[in-house]
Design a protein around this motif. Sequence first.
Motif, mmCIF file in Angstrom:
data_model
loop_
_atom_site.group_PDB
_atom_site.id
_atom_site.type_symbol
_atom_site.label_atom_id
_atom_site.label_comp_id
_atom_site.label_asym_id
_atom_site.label_seq_id
_atom_site.Cartn_x
_atom_site.Cartn_y
_atom_site.Cartn_z
ATOM 1 N N ARG A 1 0.850 -1.188 0.000
ATOM 2 C CA ARG A 1 0.000 0.000 0.000
ATOM 3 C C ARG A 1 0.891 1.247 0.000
ATOM 4 N NH1 ARG A 1 -5.413 1.254 1.685
ATOM 5 N NH2 ARG A 1 -5.658 -0.985 1.862
ATOM 6 N N VAL A 2 0.626 2.154 -0.933
ATOM 7 C CA VAL A 2 1.361 3.417 -0.991
ATOM 8 C C VAL A 2 0.378 4.531 -0.634
ATOM 9 C CG1 VAL A 2 2.652 5.005 -2.473
ATOM 10 C CG2 VAL A 2 2.880 2.525 -2.805
ATOM 11 N N ILE B 1 3.782 1.606 2.831
ATOM 12 C CA ILE B 1 5.208 1.762 2.515
ATOM 13 C C ILE B 1 5.761 3.005 3.225
ATOM 14 C CG2 ILE B 1 6.737 2.451 0.602
ATOM 15 C CD1 ILE B 1 6.092 -0.428 0.333
ATOM 16 N N ASP B 2 6.901 2.836 3.933
ATOM 17 C CA ASP B 2 7.515 4.015 4.549
ATOM 18 C C ASP B 2 8.560 4.610 3.599
ATOM 19 O OD1 ASP B 2 9.776 2.458 4.707
ATOM 20 O OD2 ASP B 2 9.676 2.153 6.876
ATOM 21 N N MET C 1 7.171 -1.960 4.307
ATOM 22 C CA MET C 1 5.821 -1.869 4.871
ATOM 23 C C MET C 1 5.952 -1.636 6.380
ATOM 24 S SD MET C 1 3.284 -2.177 2.703
ATOM 25 C CE MET C 1 1.846 -3.118 3.237
ATOM 26 N N ALA C 2 5.233 -0.652 6.890
ATOM 27 C CA ALA C 2 5.324 -0.329 8.316
ATOM 28 C C ALA C 2 3.947 0.076 8.813
ATOM 29 C CB ALA C 2 6.317 0.822 8.514
#
Length: 572
Positions: A5-6, A353-354, A359-360
């Motif tokens: 996921r962005v 996405i960090d 992914m965070a």
Amino acid sequence: MSDKRVVIDPITRIEGHLRIEVVVDDNNVVKEAYSGSTLWRGIEQIVRNRDPRDVGFFTQRICGVCTFSHYKAGIVAVENALGIKPPLNAQLTRTLMNTALFIHDHIVHFYHLHGVDWADVVSALQADPKKASEEAFKYTDTPYACGADKLKEVQDRVAAFAKKGNLGPFANAYWGHPTYKLTPEQNLIVLSHYLECLRIQRIVAQMMAIFGSKNPHPQSLTVGGVTCVMDLQSPARLGEYLTKLKECQEFIDRAYYPDLVMAGRAYANEPSVVGDVGVANLYTYREFQIGANEWLFDSGIIKNGDISKVYDVDTNKITEEATHSWYQNPAPLHPYDGQTEPNYTGLIDGESIDDKGQMAHSKIFNTKGKYSWIKSPRYDGEPLQVGPLANIVINYAKGNKYVVPLVDKFLADTGLPISAVFSTLGRTATRMLEAKIVADNTILAFNALVENLKVDSETCAKYVIDKDKEYRGFYMGHVPRGTLSHWCRIKNGVIENWQAVVPSTWNASPKDSKGQMGSYEACLIGTKLADLTQPLEIIRKIHSYDPCIACAVHVMDMSGNTLSEYKINPNL
Ligand code: NFE
Ligand code: MG
């Protein structure tokens, strides 16, 4: 690997607060997209129970950009409800003001908001100014601010920023991204026009103020007509308007048009520029009165991108629903019966996405529930795309004499087919074409006004508001981001209900109860991202609509709390 996921929040270089979330597959191709506004306003509530003659002054505060659009809409909806026909002098004066608004909006959009998605400013620092000057002649015989000395000066100015380790207004962008397609010389040309456009912005704001008394938020419209009577009778004021119009025309002809030809040729094979249409149902409405019975742009609806047939607009088929919007009643309602009662349910825990590409944990949209303050307008149950693309394509399909020759010339100059218009490039290029059509033909409204003033001095119609009667009326028209409508009901002499259905609401809407996407979401599906930490492709597509989320959600705290305090010290 699993889906990623962005999240882009906020999208900058727009008006208002927009958050985009996408889910990409293993190949970084977007398979789900969500567009949501994170700020609620409440203008539709604020105008309730107020005197209809005051509403335009409130509705123009919906936005700091297209202030005139909502001002005019607020005034015209009341005129329509009360059966008032403003005198021709007033109608044409409104057109002259509208011209200033459109030019301002469109040039600022390309150069100061969207241009940096096309032109890499850091790359411009590597350009050879002499070669860049020669390059500019490929797109026009009279390039604007593109002499070699001028371009060297521009380069030195920006290099001075860079030397300090801070690019100023050009900091924090995705410079060097692989989808930038202009050469260093071409980038330098656009950069020069970016800086020149700051000056033109000032001139066009003054142009609005000639008849509007100030900008933004002009104040010379009134229910029934206009109040700028002294300015209309002054040859000096009329002359000043024409002088400023000419300066804008020159900028459009010698910078904006050729820059879009250059971009059209350079980006002809870039998927994030040519590969999407978004929603292929298009909708526009008549605007720019240029004579007693003539308008520059006509109305219509095109279905599924089929330009062989243009349908009439049936205003009864418009609804807004709130299945995925933070309001109480989710049902599709016609704007005369529209409701705007907030029901905020917030974001939920998830992962995205960090900035290192991992992914965070983060807060994410509740995409199964509500995820936006924007409602979902629909026509006969279907989403529509609005904006210059819709306006130009529909008028082209109808054979509009002000539109067809210019579109054909642009296609010939770029070597692109008409189908190329259904794209990010199309949205950006048709905005420029619209600015040129407006700038080039405003003289028709100007001359009609001057002629009419010789025989007719009326500037405002007389009317009465009967407190024992109920009225309803609307405004529908084309504003810089597309089709705008305002709907009002008047009872006991005050506003009973008011609804604004705004261009960015159409385009940025969340899914409806049938899962149908608005155009922002639709155009992102299938987009491949080169780098998940630098989602320039998404920003380029979304910017091509020129989002205005302040408009789309139309600050107040319902419980009356102080939100913030501002102190202005005039001595600083
Ligand atoms: Ni706030 Fe607007 C325009 C209106 S929004 S800018 O143009 O109406 O889409
Ligand atoms: Mg609304």
